[in-house]
Design an enzyme around this catalytic site. Structure first.
Site, PDB file in Angstrom:
ATOM      1  N   ARG A  33       0.848  -1.201   0.000  1.00 29.91           N
ATOM      2  CA  ARG A  33       0.000   0.000   0.000  1.00 29.91           C
ATOM      3  C   ARG A  33       0.881   1.248   0.000  1.00 29.91           C
ATOM      4  NH1 ARG A  33      -2.766  -3.731   3.163  1.00 29.91           N
ATOM      5  NH2 ARG A  33      -1.562  -3.140   4.979  1.00 29.91           N
TER       6      ARG A  33
ATOM      7  N   LYS B  59       9.017 -16.715  10.071  1.00 29.13           N
ATOM      8  CA  LYS B  59       9.032 -18.046  10.728  1.00 29.13           C
ATOM      9  C   LYS B  59       8.206 -19.070   9.960  1.00 29.13           C
ATOM     10  CE  LYS B  59       5.690 -15.752  13.209  1.00 29.13           C
ATOM     11  NZ  LYS B  59       5.849 -14.427  13.641  1.00 29.13           N
TER      12      LYS B  59
ATOM     13  N   GLU C 122      17.451 -14.472  12.452  1.00 25.82           N
ATOM     14  CA  GLU C 122      17.389 -14.340  13.919  1.00 25.82           C
ATOM     15  C   GLU C 122      16.029 -13.821  14.383  1.00 25.82           C
ATOM     16  OE1 GLU C 122      20.207 -14.869  16.405  1.00 25.82           O
ATOM     17  OE2 GLU C 122      18.236 -15.044  17.314  1.00 25.82           O
TER      18      GLU C 122
ATOM     19  N   ASP D 122       1.905 -20.171  15.576  1.00 22.71           N
ATOM     20  CA  ASP D 122       3.100 -19.309  15.633  1.00 22.71           C
ATOM     21  C   ASP D 122       4.213 -20.010  16.429  1.00 22.71           C
ATOM     22  OD1 ASP D 122       4.264 -16.365  15.498  1.00 22.71           O
ATOM     23  OD2 ASP D 122       4.429 -16.998  17.596  1.00 22.71           O
TER      24      ASP D 122
ATOM     25  N   LYS E 286       8.049 -21.729  15.285  1.00 19.52           N
ATOM     26  CA  LYS E 286       9.298 -21.409  15.988  1.00 19.52           C
ATOM     27  C   LYS E 286       9.938 -22.681  16.554  1.00 19.52           C
ATOM     28  CE  LYS E 286       7.569 -16.776  16.992  1.00 19.52           C
ATOM     29  NZ  LYS E 286       6.764 -15.946  17.911  1.00 19.52           N
TER      30      LYS E 286
HETATM   31  N1  HSE Z   1       2.521 -12.882  17.536  1.00 15.81           N
HETATM   32  C1  HSE Z   1       3.779 -13.240  18.108  1.00 15.81           C
HETATM   33  C2  HSE Z   1       3.685 -13.199  19.614  1.00 15.81           C
HETATM   34  C3  HSE Z   1       4.915 -12.339  17.711  1.00 15.81           C
HETATM   35  O1  HSE Z   1       2.647 -12.895  20.182  1.00 15.81           O
HETATM   36  O2  HSE Z   1       4.678 -13.506  20.244  1.00 15.81           O
HETATM   37  C4  HSE Z   1       5.465 -12.659  16.376  1.00 15.81           C
HETATM   38  O3  HSE Z   1       5.925 -13.957  16.285  1.00 15.81           O
END
Ligand code: HSE
Length: 447
Positions: free
Chosen positions: A48, A106, A130, A202, A206
């Site tokens: 955007r 990630k 990182e 998420d 990781k």
């Molecule tokens: N949404 C993630 C958190 C941050 O709440 O830790 C990005 O990975």
């Protein structure tokens, strides 16, 4: 100092990207001194272009990310867009055009890290990320480099700030999950759609990245057992308190006892209040690493936020620029152990199980027999009278409704047992007429 500047393209200019651009400008002299050449931001690709971006040079904005990475004279591409496509194609195109890549992505690394590492190696460039795990916390580089001479056996982490905030609120205020999520949303921690955080996606991405690096093997997000925190109740938190524990959403990566396989999982778990991870409050992240020679290490800090995450991106940018200048690359993927990832059923840990049972003679013996038949050893049993289930009045049981008159709450904590044995135990318990319901099952970690 070399006079020709190193050229950097930025893909994405949201919360993290705008901070990367700002710090590259405000710290330009320090960055140049540390790298040995000036770094020049030559383009910023956004979706955007009309959006107001204070302190971001407007003349660098473009909507054509592909043209930017193909321009041929880019030394480093910084990717902070996120998601799988078109980013995967942009990154591989950047490699083909001789650029190193710094990414905070990630999801992409957890899905396709092996392919990206191979592409980077093929084109003799770097791939650094990182910022993809635990925001500002230096973790990938310590695992890849500082611990390269050691043997990591276990990584136990709080790698999602949103869920840690929710659980911390539930723990400190007695709030239920929905109430704590509302507060996290109001304060800007949780996204409008919090699914990726609260369902553990998420954290699972990781965990995959950490497990691969820690054990020098390949782990993808599909290998990670995942349970979110939406089922955690105020009663679970109260029960944890009674055991001297707190509840955290943990990412756990382990080498098996025989060293022949690894496991990676994300789920809520009770940990003792004496464990260093129990003191990680609010939206902070922390990762506890156990290694043969180093012993126990803990990495702690902000796991999200534009400025904090930009710190990790810029650290990678400096490393990639230094390598460019020296005409070399850093260490690439190390996956030589090729250890298989075992299924969740083979994970061995302890369990806290809350049952609603009929309060009459012989019920405890029946329940104990089921555990015994599945070779799951009981550590402790606690019975609470009616209306005091898990210390929280009126806790519901499976199938809805409260516990009936004449029922009791039975809380069983086991010794270490395989997850498959525990699942079979619970299935058999559900079939007992005297067991009204299984109110909760939670793993106990960190002991
Ligand atoms: N949404 C993630 C958190 C941050 O709440 O830790 C990005 O990975």
């Amino acid at each position: 100092m070399r006079m020709r500047p190193l050229k950097v393209a930025l893909l994405g200019c949201g919360v993290v990207g705008s901070e990367v651009a700002r710090i590259m400008t405000t710290h330009a002299d320090d960055l140049a001194a540390r790298i040995g050449a000036p770094v020049e931001l030559v383009g910023i690709a956004v979706r955007r272009p009309g959006r107001v971006r204070p302190r971001v040079p407007a003349e660098l904005i473009t909507t054509d990310a592909m043209a930017l990475v193909k321009s041929g004279d880019i030394d480093v591409v910084v990717e902070v867009i996120g998601g799988i496509e078109p980013v995967r194609t942009l990154i591989t195109t950047a490699f083909e055009h001789g650029a190193s890549v710094v990414s905070a992505n990630k999801a992409l690394l957890a899905a396709d890290g092996a392919m990206l590492h191979a592409a980077a190696a093929q084109h003799n460039v770097d791939l650094y990320y990182e910022a993809a795990v635990a925001g500002a916390i230096p973790l990938i580089r310590p695992l890849r480099e500082s611990l390269a001479g050691d043997k990591v056996n276990r990584v136990l982490g709080i790698v999602n700030g949103t869920t840690n905030f929710i659980l911390d609120r539930m723990d400190s205020t007695g709030a239920g999950y929905s109430e704590a999520l509302d507060e996290a949303t109001a304060l800007g921690y949780a996204e409008a759609d919090p699914t990726a955080d609260v369902e553990g996606f998420d954290a699972a991405a990781k965990a995959a990245i950490l497990a691969g690096i820690a054990f020098h093997t390949r782990v993808t997000i599909g290998d990670v057992h995942r349970e979110g925190l939406t089922e955690v109740t105020a009663a679970d938190i109260a029960s944890a308190r009674q055991m001297g524990c707190t509840v955290k959403l943990l990412a756990i990566c382990e080498r098996s006892a025989d060293g022949q396989s690894v496991t990676a999982r994300v789920h809520p778990a009770m940990i003792p209040l004496s464990h260093p991870l129990a003191s990680v409050r609010e939206a902070y992240n922390a990762v506890f690493v156990e290694a043969d020679a180093a012993g126990q290490l803990m990495f702690y800090g902000p796991g999200a936020g534009g400025t904090a995450t930009a710190s990790a991106v810029l650290g990678d940018l400096v490393a990639a620029c230094r390598n460019k200048l020296a005409n070399t690359t850093g260490a690439g993927e190390s996956a030589y152990t090729q250890l298989p990832v075992s299924p969740m059923g083979e994970v061995v840990t302890r369990y806290h199980i809350s049952l609603d049972v009929e309060d009459k003679p012989g019920v405890l013996a029946q329940v104990a027999t089921v555990f015994s038949e599945h070779a799951v050893s009981i550590d402790t049993v606690r019975q609470q009278g009616k209306d005091s289930h898990n210390g929280a009045a009126g806790a519901s049981v499976e199938g809805g409704g409260g516990r009936r008159a004449g029922d009791a709450a039975l809380v069983v904590v086991t010794h270490r047992a395989p997850d498959a044995a525990l699942s079979a135990t619970v299935e058999a318990l559900r079939k007992l007429d005297t067991v009204r319901g299984v109110a909760s099952i939670m793993r106990v970690e960190g002991e």
